[in-house]
Design a protein around this motif. Structure first.
Motif, mmCIF file in Angstrom:
data_model
loop_
_atom_site.group_PDB
_atom_site.id
_atom_site.type_symbol
_atom_site.label_atom_id
_atom_site.label_comp_id
_atom_site.label_asym_id
_atom_site.label_seq_id
_atom_site.Cartn_x
_atom_site.Cartn_y
_atom_site.Cartn_z
ATOM 1 N N GLY A 248 0.851 -1.335 0.235
ATOM 2 C CA GLY A 248 0.047 0.118 0.037
ATOM 3 C C GLY A 248 1.080 1.047 -0.281
ATOM 4 O O GLY A 248 -0.256 2.701 0.281
ATOM 5 N N VAL A 249 2.119 1.347 -0.127
ATOM 6 C CA VAL A 249 3.059 2.145 -0.232
ATOM 7 C C VAL A 249 2.501 3.175 -1.363
ATOM 8 O O VAL A 249 2.368 2.791 -2.704
ATOM 9 C CB VAL A 249 4.591 1.825 -0.267
ATOM 10 N N ASP A 290 -6.196 4.716 -0.932
ATOM 11 C CA ASP A 290 -6.350 2.957 -0.804
ATOM 12 C C ASP A 290 -7.206 2.447 -1.908
ATOM 13 O O ASP A 290 -7.404 1.086 -1.336
ATOM 14 C CB ASP A 290 -6.512 2.428 0.272
ATOM 15 N N ASN A 291 -7.857 3.072 -3.036
ATOM 16 C CA ASN A 291 -8.251 2.744 -3.539
ATOM 17 C C ASN A 291 -7.854 2.499 -5.204
ATOM 18 O O ASN A 291 -7.232 3.795 -5.928
ATOM 19 C CB ASN A 291 -9.523 3.769 -4.560
ATOM 20 N N LEU A 292 -8.104 1.485 -5.920
ATOM 21 C CA LEU A 292 -7.226 1.759 -7.835
ATOM 22 C C LEU A 292 -8.466 1.717 -8.404
ATOM 23 O O LEU A 292 -9.608 1.689 -7.643
ATOM 24 C CB LEU A 292 -7.583 0.127 -7.363
ATOM 25 N N ARG A 342 -4.908 -1.612 2.992
ATOM 26 C CA ARG A 342 -4.644 -0.127 3.214
ATOM 27 C C ARG A 342 -3.715 -0.737 5.454
ATOM 28 O O ARG A 342 -3.080 -1.487 5.311
ATOM 29 C CB ARG A 342 -6.409 0.347 4.089
ATOM 30 N N LYS A 343 -3.079 0.138 5.856
ATOM 31 C CA LYS A 343 -2.646 0.347 6.878
ATOM 32 C C LYS A 343 -3.401 -0.811 7.909
ATOM 33 O O LYS A 343 -2.184 -1.420 8.692
ATOM 34 C CB LYS A 343 -2.732 1.087 8.031
ATOM 35 N N ASP A 344 -4.319 -1.182 8.332
ATOM 36 C CA ASP A 344 -4.974 -2.499 9.181
ATOM 37 C C ASP A 344 -5.457 -3.698 8.889
ATOM 38 O O ASP A 344 -5.702 -4.690 9.260
ATOM 39 C CB ASP A 344 -6.307 -2.231 9.162
ATOM 40 N N GLY A 345 -4.817 -4.126 6.950
ATOM 41 C CA GLY A 345 -5.209 -4.553 6.294
ATOM 42 C C GLY A 345 -6.180 -5.465 5.670
ATOM 43 O O GLY A 345 -5.859 -6.119 4.778
ATOM 44 N N THR A 346 -7.055 -4.400 5.189
ATOM 45 C CA THR A 346 -8.245 -4.502 4.929
ATOM 46 C C THR A 346 -8.023 -3.777 2.676
ATOM 47 O O THR A 346 -6.351 -3.387 2.919
ATOM 48 C CB THR A 346 -9.509 -3.398 5.437
ATOM 49 N N ARG A 347 -8.666 -4.204 2.303
ATOM 50 C CA ARG A 347 -8.623 -3.546 0.938
ATOM 51 C C ARG A 347 -9.073 -2.615 0.483
ATOM 52 O O ARG A 347 -10.702 -2.294 0.963
ATOM 53 C CB ARG A 347 -8.432 -4.316 0.152
ATOM 54 N N GLY A 348 -8.622 -1.733 -0.150
ATOM 55 C CA GLY A 348 -9.866 -0.011 -0.402
ATOM 56 C C GLY A 348 -10.276 -0.977 -1.873
ATOM 57 O O GLY A 348 -10.317 -2.481 -1.868
#
Length: 393
Positions: A248-249, A290-292, A342-348
């Motif tokens: 996610g960088v 965080d979204n593509l 994301r930082k919490d491991g979930t995805r956008g």
């Protein structure tokens, strides 16, 4: 100014107050003397300026209840500058150089009645000054922070990657084992007495600390400088390390890796490594936080009549989106959980923008069908509302 000098000074005499003076009396005396001897009121008077410094120093000690208590106890032990003799000495007191006590351990050692590291260590907390032993210790030094750059592909930046990074930094010289001396036996710097720092007075009993210029802050001086490091004890070295770039960088993000910088000196901690990440563009996907993002072309009939369209994802199988009838050009739809980590491991999410395409060429059958459509919708004017709005404005 060392602890010995402080103990020998009579701050009560400087302020002209008795030893049992109250805090209010000390404050009153200080204010009166400070006004009389202030440099602004005595321009060009060096004696008044020196007197003002003494007054400020005295107030710094006596005006602080904790410092005053420690100061009184220290002077009571030394008899106001002279060590109190025991009953065998006739009950009197005699004066001698307190440096013998503050300078270090006496013959015979602590077990023979000496004071171990010197009474300077006992009163090291007084006035926030270290004892004699502390003054000669070389202090640990933290390693330098380093910075490097790395370029990732778009997919590596989204999913995370482990990449090699080559670093060049100062580290302990291998030729002299970090001593700076050919023989490995540097001497303690006489200027800073091994601390690597020197103090300079700034008035009012305060002092500022600067790196020692003679030893360049090392606390040691090489009599026979090492041919490799020229006496610095440090030499440039290169190393390659594997660095994990988190998922996610984003482009131009600066990542801090604690303790991965240059090694410290004399047991000091290593510095930090800062990695600036550059991300290559992707030919299909873009990114918004965080979204593509992706733009998907659809035909006129798919947009008008509705359809199910397949949409590619970055690192997985395609997803199918249901396109409702009458979907306008430029509408954005969302495929949840198909974006960046994301930082919490979930995805956008994956944001899908519809782009209605217009065919460049038509065969006879397609042209005939469109002509029929035009005749069927001849009474519709898609620009009618536009002109009404323009007139109304």
């Amino acid at each position: 100014m060392n602890t010995k000098d402080f103990v020998e000074k009579d701050y009560y005499k400087v302020l002209g107050v008795p030893k049992d003076a109250t805090d209010a009396e000390i404050k009153k005396a200080y204010r009166k003397l400070a006004r009389e001897n202030h440099p602004d009121a005595n321009k060009g008077d060096a004696k008044a300026e020196e007197r003002f410094k003494e007054i400020s120093e005295a107030n710094d000690i006596l005006g602080d209840p904790k410092k005053r208590k420690e100061y009184d106890e220290a002077r009571a032990l030394f008899g106001n500058g002279g060590f109190r003799a025991g009953p065998g000495a006739g009950g009197g007191s005699f004066n001698f150089d307190l440096g013998d006590l503050f300078g270090g351990q006496q013959p015979g050692g602590a077990g023979a009645g000496g004071f171990g590291g010197g009474l300077g260590d006992v009163f090291g907390g007084l006035f926030n000054r270290g004892g004699a032993g502390a003054g000669t210790r070389s202090q640990p030094r933290r390693g330098q922070d380093l910075e490097s750059e790395v370029t990732l592909s778009f997919t590596e930046a989204v999913d995370g990657a482990t990449v090699p990074i080559r670093l060049s930094s100062q580290s302990p010289c291998k030729a002299c084992s970090g001593t700076g001396d050919k023989n490995g036996t540097p001497r303690v710097c006489p200027t800073c007495v091994g601390t690597g720092q020197v103090s300079r007075g700034s008035g009012g009993g305060f002092s500022l600390t600067d790196p020692c210029v003679d030893c360049k802050g090392r606390g040691l001086i090489a009599e026979n400088p090492c041919d490799v490091c020229k006496g610095s004890g440090r030499a440039r070295s290169s190393r390659t390390m594997q660095v994990r770039i988190p998922a996610g960088v984003s482009n131009n993000q600066r990542i801090r890796l604690r303790g991965k910088g240059a090694p410290g000196e004399r047991g000091g901690p290593a510095g930090d490594l800062y990695v600036v990440v550059h991300v290559d563009a992707h030919p299909v996907f873009g990114r918004k936080d965080d979204n593509l993002t992706v733009t998907v072309p659809v035909t006129f009939t798919e947009a008008a009549l509705g359809a199910e369209v397949k949409v590619p994802t970055l690192s997985g199988p395609p997803v199918t989106l249901k396109l409702p009838a009458g979907t306008p050009n430029g509408r954005t739809m969302r495929a949840r959980g198909k974006g960046a980590v994301r930082k919490d491991g979930t995805r956008g999410d994956l944001l899908v923008t519809v782009e209605v395409t217009v065919p460049k060429e038509l065969d006879d059958k397609a042209r005939e069908a469109l002509e029929t459509y035009r005749e069927a919708t001849a009474g519709q004017d898609p620009r009618a509302e536009l002109f009404q709005a323009a007139k109304g404005a």
